[in-house]
Design a protein around this motif. Structure first.
Motif, short mmCIF file in Angstrom:
data_model
loop_
_atom_site.label_atom_id
_atom_site.label_comp_id
_atom_site.label_asym_id
_atom_site.label_seq_id
_atom_site.Cartn_x
_atom_site.Cartn_y
_atom_site.Cartn_z
N GLY A 128 0.76 -1.18 0.05
CA GLY A 128 -0.16 -0.06 -0.08
C GLY A 128 0.95 1.28 0.21
O GLY A 128 2.03 1.14 0.10
N ASN A 129 0.11 2.42 -0.06
CA ASN A 129 1.03 3.54 -0.07
C ASN A 129 1.09 4.07 1.47
O ASN A 129 0.62 3.35 2.28
CB ASN A 129 0.17 4.61 -1.10
CG ASN A 129 -1.31 5.19 -0.46
OD1 ASN A 129 -1.40 5.02 0.57
ND2 ASN A 129 -2.25 5.32 -1.39
N GLY A 130 1.71 5.14 1.61
CA GLY A 130 1.95 5.62 3.07
C GLY A 130 0.68 5.76 3.92
O GLY A 130 0.80 5.17 5.12
N GLY A 138 -2.75 1.36 12.69
CA GLY A 138 -3.27 2.03 13.85
C GLY A 138 -3.22 3.44 13.89
O GLY A 138 -3.63 4.04 14.73
N GLY A 139 -2.44 3.97 12.89
CA GLY A 139 -2.20 5.38 13.07
C GLY A 139 -3.08 6.05 12.24
O GLY A 139 -4.18 5.60 11.83
N LEU A 140 -2.94 7.67 11.86
CA LEU A 140 -3.96 8.38 11.23
C LEU A 140 -3.54 8.42 9.92
O LEU A 140 -2.47 8.94 9.43
CB LEU A 140 -3.71 9.83 11.69
CG LEU A 140 -4.37 9.80 13.20
CD1 LEU A 140 -4.30 11.45 13.56
CD2 LEU A 140 -5.76 9.43 13.19
N GLY A 141 -4.15 7.61 8.87
CA GLY A 141 -3.81 7.41 7.53
C GLY A 141 -4.22 8.67 6.78
O GLY A 141 -3.58 9.36 6.37
N GLY A 142 -5.70 8.81 6.67
CA GLY A 142 -6.34 9.84 5.88
C GLY A 142 -5.73 10.25 4.73
O GLY A 142 -5.39 11.31 4.30
N GLY A 143 -5.71 9.49 3.71
CA GLY A 143 -5.42 9.81 2.24
C GLY A 143 -6.46 10.59 1.58
O GLY A 143 -7.43 10.84 2.19
N SER A 152 6.38 7.48 1.76
CA SER A 152 6.78 6.08 2.09
C SER A 152 7.72 6.30 3.17
O SER A 152 7.53 5.26 4.00
CB SER A 152 7.18 5.11 0.77
OG SER A 152 8.33 6.22 0.33
N ASN A 153 8.78 7.12 3.31
CA ASN A 153 9.59 7.44 4.31
C ASN A 153 8.74 7.62 5.65
O ASN A 153 9.15 6.87 6.52
CB ASN A 153 10.50 8.33 4.01
CG ASN A 153 11.75 8.52 5.09
OD1 ASN A 153 12.61 7.66 5.15
ND2 ASN A 153 11.66 9.61 5.97
N SER A 154 7.73 8.35 5.56
CA SER A 154 7.10 8.72 6.97
C SER A 154 6.37 7.33 7.36
O SER A 154 5.87 7.48 8.53
CB SER A 154 6.44 9.96 6.87
OG SER A 154 5.19 9.37 5.91
N ALA A 155 6.12 6.48 6.61
CA ALA A 155 5.20 5.49 6.74
C ALA A 155 6.09 4.05 7.33
O ALA A 155 5.67 2.90 7.54
CB ALA A 155 4.31 5.03 5.82
N ALA A 158 5.79 2.55 10.57
CA ALA A 158 4.59 1.93 10.73
C ALA A 158 4.58 0.59 9.88
O ALA A 158 3.75 -0.40 10.12
CB ALA A 158 3.46 2.75 9.94
N ALA A 159 5.10 0.54 8.79
CA ALA A 159 5.18 -0.70 7.95
C ALA A 159 6.03 -1.83 8.76
O ALA A 159 5.63 -2.84 8.61
CB ALA A 159 6.01 -0.15 6.50
N MET A 160 6.90 -1.33 9.33
CA MET A 160 7.71 -2.32 10.19
C MET A 160 7.00 -2.94 11.41
O MET A 160 6.98 -4.08 11.53
CB MET A 160 8.96 -1.78 10.66
CG MET A 160 10.20 -1.45 9.85
SD MET A 160 11.39 -0.46 10.46
CE MET A 160 11.77 -1.60 11.78
N ALA A 161 6.29 -2.34 12.04
CA ALA A 161 5.27 -2.63 13.04
C ALA A 161 4.30 -3.37 12.45
O ALA A 161 4.03 -4.36 13.28
CB ALA A 161 4.72 -1.31 13.81
N LEU A 162 3.70 -3.30 11.34
CA LEU A 162 2.79 -3.90 10.96
C LEU A 162 3.09 -5.33 10.36
O LEU A 162 2.51 -6.34 10.46
CB LEU A 162 2.14 -3.33 9.54
CG LEU A 162 0.93 -4.05 8.82
CD1 LEU A 162 -0.27 -3.80 10.02
CD2 LEU A 162 0.28 -2.95 7.86
#
Length: 268
Positions: A128-130, A138-143, A152-155, A158-162
């Motif tokens: 997926g995208n960021g 579990g964060g605020l996605g809000g695309g 992608s860098n800011s996510a 979150a990607a690692m945690a997921l």
């Protein structure tokens, strides 16, 4: 932060592409209705075999026969969701890897809840995208619709945690694609912004991820190779296109023409 992060090497891409083309995986695709034709042509061009079996009466039987399954929630409604759940159950029972593409997760409650429920069903990979990855983690996605408002860098965290939470390989794509198992991460710094102006490139990427996961000995490498192949084909297509309208044909040609031996020569 990841224990290791490095650019994905062309030699590994060559090995993974060679493996996929030798196997010609059959990919069961339940995807966005807007992009089915482009997705099918993408899979054919890169060396896989697509099948868009969508009826709830057939999906379970076919998912058990396929080598990989893609679940893309782009055009989601009750009947399609029922079919997706049946296909996932059959794939899991058969040991078939499946990929979740959580299109616009975090924007609308119905699809967000559906995707979050699917996380418990053990996807082999999530692409997926960021904004989408942030929402699933579990964060605020809000695309903004299907487009990301997060890089992608800011996510990446979150990607690692997921990935750690679900056991899936998580690919968060953008200007740089990051692919992680929660510990090791690959970066794919390829591609071109024009790819975001063509409907279906992200959805098609998720189908290619599914193809590379079929019988993959190393799922992290397989998902990273899928991202690298698509991004590299996009770069080459841009060289002989004038804009979105002339991008698709050279993109499909590039997917078809890219050869493992030429990839090995890049670093020779």
């Amino acid at each position: 932060m990841p224990t290791s992060i490095a650019d994905f090497p062309f030699t590994l891409l060559a090995d993974e592409l060679e493996r996929v083309r030798a196997n010609t995986p059959l990919v069961h695709v339940l995807t966005n209705e807007v992009v089915q034709c482009f997705t099918a042509n993408t899979l054919l061009a890169m060396g896989a075999s697509p099948a868009m079996i969508v009826a709830r009466e057939e999906v379970a039987e076919f998912a058990a026969l396929a080598d990989a399954l893609l679940i893309n929630v782009g055009t989601l409604y009750a009947e399609r969701l029922d079919a997706m759940q049946l296909a996932i159950a059959a794939a899991n029972a058969a040991g078939t890897p499946w990929v979740l593409d959580p299109v616009a997760a975090g924007v609308l409650a119905y699809r967000t809840e559906a995707c979050q429920a699917m996380l418990a069903l053990k996807p082999a990979a999530i692409r997926g995208n960021g904004s989408e990855i942030l929402a699933l983690a579990g964060g605020l996605g809000g695309g903004r619709g299907v487009d990301s408002t997060a890089s992608s860098n800011s996510a990446l965290a979150a990607a690692m945690a997921l990935a750690k939470e679900t056991g899936a390989i998580v690919a968060v794509t953008g200007a740089i694609d990051y692919i992680t198992d929660g510990e090791q991460s690959w970066a794919v710094e390829l591609g071109h912004p024009l790819m975001t102006k063509v409907v279906g490139t992200g959805c098609a990427l998720s189908s290619v991820v599914a193809a590379f996961l079929a019988d993959a000995p190393n799922r992290l490498n397989a998902v990273a190779a899928a991202c690298a192949l698509m991004a590299l084909a996009g770069e080459r297509a841009v060289e002989c296109s004038d804009g979105p309208g002339t991008f698709v044909a050279p993109f499909l040609d590039a997917l078809h023409i890219i050869h493992p031996q030429s990839l090995r020569q890049v670093t020779a």
